[in-house]
Design a protein around this motif. Structure first.
Motif, short mmCIF file in Angstrom:
data_model
loop_
_atom_site.label_atom_id
_atom_site.label_comp_id
_atom_site.label_asym_id
_atom_site.label_seq_id
_atom_site.Cartn_x
_atom_site.Cartn_y
_atom_site.Cartn_z
N UNK A 183 -18.58 2.03 7.84
CA UNK A 183 -17.89 1.75 6.58
C UNK A 183 -17.43 3.04 5.90
N UNK A 184 -18.31 4.04 5.87
CA UNK A 184 -17.97 5.32 5.23
C UNK A 184 -16.86 6.02 5.99
N UNK A 185 -16.91 5.94 7.33
CA UNK A 185 -15.87 6.57 8.14
C UNK A 185 -14.51 5.94 7.91
N UNK A 186 -14.47 4.61 7.80
CA UNK A 186 -13.20 3.92 7.54
C UNK A 186 -12.63 4.31 6.18
N UNK A 187 -13.50 4.37 5.17
CA UNK A 187 -13.04 4.76 3.84
C UNK A 187 -12.53 6.20 3.83
N UNK A 188 -13.21 7.07 4.58
CA UNK A 188 -12.78 8.47 4.65
C UNK A 188 -11.39 8.57 5.28
N UNK A 189 -11.14 7.77 6.31
CA UNK A 189 -9.82 7.79 6.94
C UNK A 189 -8.74 7.29 6.00
N UNK A 190 -9.09 6.29 5.21
CA UNK A 190 -8.12 5.77 4.24
C UNK A 190 -7.75 6.83 3.20
N UNK A 191 -8.76 7.63 2.81
CA UNK A 191 -8.50 8.66 1.79
C UNK A 191 -7.67 9.82 2.32
N UNK A 192 -7.67 10.01 3.62
CA UNK A 192 -6.95 11.16 4.18
C UNK A 192 -5.58 10.78 4.77
N UNK A 193 -5.30 9.51 4.93
CA UNK A 193 -4.01 9.08 5.47
C UNK A 193 -2.92 9.19 4.39
N UNK A 194 -1.86 9.91 4.69
CA UNK A 194 -0.81 10.16 3.69
C UNK A 194 -0.13 8.90 3.22
N UNK A 195 0.21 8.02 4.15
CA UNK A 195 0.92 6.79 3.78
C UNK A 195 0.03 5.89 2.92
N UNK A 196 -1.24 5.82 3.28
CA UNK A 196 -2.18 5.02 2.50
C UNK A 196 -2.34 5.59 1.10
N UNK A 197 -2.47 6.92 0.99
CA UNK A 197 -2.61 7.57 -0.31
C UNK A 197 -1.38 7.31 -1.18
N UNK A 198 -0.18 7.37 -0.55
CA UNK A 198 1.05 7.12 -1.31
C UNK A 198 1.08 5.69 -1.83
N UNK A 199 0.73 4.74 -0.96
CA UNK A 199 0.75 3.33 -1.35
C UNK A 199 -0.31 3.06 -2.43
N UNK A 200 -1.48 3.68 -2.29
CA UNK A 200 -2.53 3.52 -3.29
C UNK A 200 -2.07 4.04 -4.65
N UNK A 201 -1.41 5.19 -4.64
CA UNK A 201 -0.93 5.79 -5.89
C UNK A 201 0.11 4.89 -6.56
N UNK A 202 1.02 4.34 -5.77
CA UNK A 202 2.05 3.47 -6.32
C UNK A 202 1.45 2.18 -6.89
N UNK A 203 0.55 1.58 -6.14
CA UNK A 203 -0.08 0.34 -6.60
C UNK A 203 -0.97 0.60 -7.81
N UNK A 204 -1.67 1.74 -7.80
CA UNK A 204 -2.51 2.10 -8.95
C UNK A 204 -1.70 2.30 -10.21
N UNK A 205 -0.50 2.87 -10.07
CA UNK A 205 0.37 3.06 -11.23
C UNK A 205 0.83 1.72 -11.79
N UNK A 206 1.10 0.75 -10.91
CA UNK A 206 1.50 -0.58 -11.37
C UNK A 206 0.37 -1.26 -12.11
N UNK A 207 -0.87 -1.07 -11.62
CA UNK A 207 -2.03 -1.64 -12.30
C UNK A 207 -2.19 -1.01 -13.68
N UNK A 208 -2.04 0.32 -13.76
CA UNK A 208 -2.18 1.04 -15.03
C UNK A 208 -1.12 0.60 -16.04
N UNK A 209 0.07 0.26 -15.55
CA UNK A 209 1.16 -0.16 -16.44
C UNK A 209 1.07 -1.63 -16.81
N UNK A 210 0.10 -2.33 -16.25
CA UNK A 210 -0.06 -3.74 -16.58
C UNK A 210 0.85 -4.67 -15.82
#
Length: 330
Positions: free
Chosen positions: A286-313
């Protein structure tokens, strides 16, 4: 371990020989988050896996101020006096801002730290939940390989959520203070449900009578809880102790030994250790999978975009998480 200090090829042999300096270096290695150190740590642990040595792993928890360090030092000194070698792995809380830890447990165990048969290692929790560091389990394995008879795991002391230590110890001891509030917290689930032995500390002086009452309250509460298959008749137990005056420590140790012997005889000991190994396998995956998600560029980009939408309501956190998981499935 620094980059200028590479892992010696004989580190495993030196750990098996019980060299304290080698053990300290090995623990530093397994606690490192560097990728090259993680690979070396995995190789070291695999080399040491079949050493055949087993220590009695005792987890200790309790709220801040209950006297965990005082108890561990007094208890450890008693074990050393009986000819046993003792390793203490004390987990210190890490700052959520800086990530740093004081690591002061060793200074609070001045007598025990001078004993040749004792090894004390404070480690940062690194904000890991459950009261223990993520790498405490590996440090326990190293101490076993080094030949220690007893490994004491002192948790951070975070209260009802501190249950992760049960997945790496053979006996879980909960330290409580007398007259610390609602003594019938014992009927609640959580940390009380995994305790094998409850020790009411500071049973001396003016607090002795209060400690006796608190102990009786918890004993009554424990009788109301559902009996566990891994417990003989009479366990879990509540006992009064005084780490300051060394009262009750002998009996507490005898009860721990009796419980360990019974579980070994009934087959619960190895069965529980096998369950713990499977649990930590899943945790590592589980920890290894999460670590890979945190280091993948495309995943980080998508997370940032989705997180911004959540922050904006624009989208709720639950819906955003579901959307992210659907995207990850591809």
């Amino acid at each position: 371990m620094t980059q200028a200090e590479p892992l010696n090829g004989d580190l495993a042999a030196r750990v098996l020989a019980g060299e304290r300096r080698a053990l300290a270096r090995a623990v530093t290695l397994v606690e490192s988050t560097r990728a090259d150190h993680r690979a070396k740590a995995a190789a070291l642990l695999e080399t040491l896996r079949d050493h055949g040595r087993q220590a009695l792993r005792i987890g200790l928890s309790g709220t801040p101020g209950v006297g965990k360090s005082t108890f561990i030092e007094a208890f450890g000194m008693m074990l050393v006096a009986r000819g046993l070698s003792v390793a203490v792995l004390a987990v210190d809380p890490s700052s959520t801002r800086s990530g740093g830890s004081i690591l002061g447990d060793k200074t609070r165990m001045e007598r025990l730290s001078r004993e040749p048969s004792a090894f004390i290692r404070p480690s940062p929790s690194l904000s890991h939940l459950g009261g223990v560091s993520r790498r405490t389990r590996e440090a326990v394995a190293l101490c076993e390989a080094a030949g220690f008879d007893v490994v004491l795991i002192e948790t951070v002391g975070v209260g009802q959520s501190e249950t992760m230590v049960a997945e790496m110890c053979d006996i879980f001891v909960l330290l409580l203070a007398p007259a610390g509030g609602d003594e019938l917290q014992g009927v609640k689930r959580g940390i009380m449900e995994i305790a094998d032995l409850i020790l009411v500390n500071k049973a001396d002086g003016e607090l002795k009578s209060a400690a006796t009452r608190t102990c009786a309250d918890y004993a009554g509460a424990l009788r109301l809880m559902r009996k566990r298959a891994q417990d003989p008749e009479g366990f879990p137990k509540a006992l009064p102790v005084s780490a300051l005056r060394d009262d009750g420590l002998d009996r507490a140790w005898e009860e721990m030994q009796a419980l360990a012997d019974w579980r070994k005889a009934k087959g619960h000991w190895q069965g529980r250790r096998a369950e713990q190994a499977a649990h930590w396998f899943e945790e590592e995956v589980r920890s290894g999978l999460l670590a890979r998600l945190r280091t993948d560029r495309e995943v980080k980009r998508r997370m940032a975009e989705t997180g911004a939408r959540v922050a904006d309501g624009e989208i709720s956190p639950d819906a955003a998480a579901q959307e992210m998981l659907t995207w990850l499935k591809g």
